[in-house]
Design a protein around this motif. Structure first.
Motif, PDB file in Angstrom:
ATOM      1  N   VAL A 145       0.868  -1.218   0.145  1.00 40.79           N
ATOM      2  CA  VAL A 145      -0.117   0.000   0.024  1.00 40.79           C
ATOM      3  C   VAL A 145       0.663   1.117   0.092  1.00 40.79           C
ATOM      4  O   VAL A 145       0.673   2.309  -0.849  1.00 40.79           O
ATOM      5  CB  VAL A 145      -0.979   0.041   1.229  1.00 40.79           C
ATOM      6  CG1 VAL A 145      -1.546   1.401   1.390  1.00 40.79           C
ATOM      7  CG2 VAL A 145      -1.975  -0.919   1.089  1.00 40.79           C
ATOM      8  N   ARG A 146       1.867   1.149   0.653  1.00 41.10           N
ATOM      9  CA  ARG A 146       2.733   2.407   0.901  1.00 41.10           C
ATOM     10  C   ARG A 146       3.721   2.466  -0.550  1.00 41.10           C
ATOM     11  O   ARG A 146       3.727   3.701  -0.863  1.00 41.10           O
ATOM     12  CB  ARG A 146       3.634   2.329   2.336  1.00 41.10           C
ATOM     13  CG  ARG A 146       2.889   2.406   3.532  1.00 41.10           C
ATOM     14  CD  ARG A 146       3.849   2.264   4.752  1.00 41.10           C
ATOM     15  NE  ARG A 146       3.085   2.226   5.961  1.00 41.10           N
ATOM     16  CZ  ARG A 146       3.335   3.012   6.871  1.00 41.10           C
ATOM     17  NH1 ARG A 146       4.209   3.934   6.865  1.00 41.10           N
ATOM     18  NH2 ARG A 146       2.651   3.089   7.954  1.00 41.10           N
ATOM     19  N   GLU A 147       3.986   1.584  -0.841  1.00 41.76           N
ATOM     20  CA  GLU A 147       4.808   1.397  -2.007  1.00 41.76           C
ATOM     21  C   GLU A 147       3.828   1.803  -3.204  1.00 41.76           C
ATOM     22  O   GLU A 147       4.378   3.023  -3.840  1.00 41.76           O
ATOM     23  CB  GLU A 147       5.282  -0.012  -2.357  1.00 41.76           C
ATOM     24  CG  GLU A 147       6.103   0.039  -3.847  1.00 41.76           C
ATOM     25  CD  GLU A 147       6.559  -1.434  -4.022  1.00 41.76           C
ATOM     26  OE1 GLU A 147       6.775  -1.633  -5.151  1.00 41.76           O
ATOM     27  OE2 GLU A 147       7.009  -2.031  -3.013  1.00 41.76           O
ATOM     28  N   THR A 148       2.762   1.618  -3.482  1.00 41.91           N
ATOM     29  CA  THR A 148       1.794   1.975  -4.537  1.00 41.91           C
ATOM     30  C   THR A 148       1.518   3.293  -4.155  1.00 41.91           C
ATOM     31  O   THR A 148       1.535   4.102  -5.430  1.00 41.91           O
ATOM     32  CB  THR A 148       0.659   1.148  -4.511  1.00 41.91           C
ATOM     33  OG1 THR A 148       1.079  -0.280  -4.494  1.00 41.91           O
ATOM     34  CG2 THR A 148      -0.197   1.292  -5.490  1.00 41.91           C
ATOM     35  N   ALA A 149       1.031   3.864  -3.135  1.00 40.35           N
ATOM     36  CA  ALA A 149       0.687   5.358  -2.828  1.00 40.35           C
ATOM     37  C   ALA A 149       2.018   6.057  -3.243  1.00 40.35           C
ATOM     38  O   ALA A 149       1.814   7.095  -3.777  1.00 40.35           O
ATOM     39  CB  ALA A 149       0.307   5.458  -1.530  1.00 40.35           C
ATOM     40  N   THR A 150       3.140   5.753  -2.986  1.00 36.87           N
ATOM     41  CA  THR A 150       4.170   6.647  -3.291  1.00 36.87           C
ATOM     42  C   THR A 150       4.406   6.688  -4.775  1.00 36.87           C
ATOM     43  O   THR A 150       4.530   7.910  -5.310  1.00 36.87           O
ATOM     44  CB  THR A 150       5.653   5.884  -2.756  1.00 36.87           C
ATOM     45  OG1 THR A 150       5.473   5.977  -1.305  1.00 36.87           O
ATOM     46  CG2 THR A 150       6.931   6.855  -3.068  1.00 36.87           C
ATOM     47  N   LEU A 151       4.481   5.495  -5.500  1.00 38.38           N
ATOM     48  CA  LEU A 151       4.541   5.567  -6.929  1.00 38.38           C
ATOM     49  C   LEU A 151       3.311   6.437  -7.650  1.00 38.38           C
ATOM     50  O   LEU A 151       3.538   6.956  -8.461  1.00 38.38           O
ATOM     51  CB  LEU A 151       4.572   4.198  -7.341  1.00 38.38           C
ATOM     52  CG  LEU A 151       5.776   3.400  -6.987  1.00 38.38           C
ATOM     53  CD1 LEU A 151       5.623   1.936  -7.414  1.00 38.38           C
ATOM     54  CD2 LEU A 151       7.203   4.064  -7.555  1.00 38.38           C
ATOM     55  N   ALA A 152       2.225   6.279  -7.010  1.00 41.14           N
ATOM     56  CA  ALA A 152       0.902   6.943  -7.602  1.00 41.14           C
ATOM     57  C   ALA A 152       0.767   8.501  -7.085  1.00 41.14           C
ATOM     58  O   ALA A 152      -0.012   9.133  -7.321  1.00 41.14           O
ATOM     59  CB  ALA A 152      -0.315   6.179  -7.324  1.00 41.14           C
ATOM     60  N   ASP A 153       1.702   8.859  -6.274  1.00 43.22           N
ATOM     61  CA  ASP A 153       1.768  10.297  -5.618  1.00 43.22           C
ATOM     62  C   ASP A 153       0.343  10.299  -4.895  1.00 43.22           C
ATOM     63  O   ASP A 153      -0.208  11.471  -5.011  1.00 43.22           O
ATOM     64  CB  ASP A 153       2.135  11.314  -6.693  1.00 43.22           C
ATOM     65  CG  ASP A 153       2.502  12.641  -6.069  1.00 43.22           C
ATOM     66  OD1 ASP A 153       3.123  12.548  -4.934  1.00 43.22           O
ATOM     67  OD2 ASP A 153       2.228  13.557  -6.602  1.00 43.22           O
ATOM     68  N   ILE A 154       0.061   9.485  -3.993  1.00 42.35           N
ATOM     69  CA  ILE A 154      -0.968   9.831  -3.174  1.00 42.35           C
ATOM     70  C   ILE A 154      -0.391   9.739  -1.858  1.00 42.35           C
ATOM     71  O   ILE A 154       0.318   8.996  -1.319  1.00 42.35           O
ATOM     72  CB  ILE A 154      -1.951   8.388  -3.333  1.00 42.35           C
ATOM     73  CG1 ILE A 154      -2.341   8.400  -4.748  1.00 42.35           C
ATOM     74  CG2 ILE A 154      -3.150   8.420  -2.268  1.00 42.35           C
ATOM     75  CD1 ILE A 154      -3.090   6.825  -4.982  1.00 42.35           C
TER      76      ILE A 154
END
Length: 77
Positions: A52-61
């Motif tokens: 979740v944290r990795e995906t949010a970082t990559l999606a700039d969320i």
């Protein structure tokens, strides 16, 4: 003695709504759709949180946590 493995299904949208109550519905959908397409097995809660944290970082969320404020602020992206 037998060693049994127990699997519990996790609703990613529900998990994100509960864990990060300030995320928009759009951000929740983005993260959950990306992760749902990525996993072909039942991940542990630790794996879920890491992704979740990795995906949010990559999606700039920005992820918000009630107790700690936001945990990602796009620095270094």
């Amino acid at each position: 003695m037998t060693n049994a493995t127990q699997t519990t299904q996790i609703d990613l949208k529900e998990y994100l709504e509960y864990t990060y109550p300030k995320l928009s519905d759009s951000d929740i959908s983005t993260i959950s759709n990306i992760l749902r397409n990525e996993w072909d097995y039942a991940p542990s809660f630790i794996e879920i949180e890491e992704k979740v944290r990795e995906t949010a970082t990559l999606a700039d969320i920005q992820l918000y946590d009630e107790d700690e404020g936001y945990t990602h602020d796009s620095e270094g992206c």
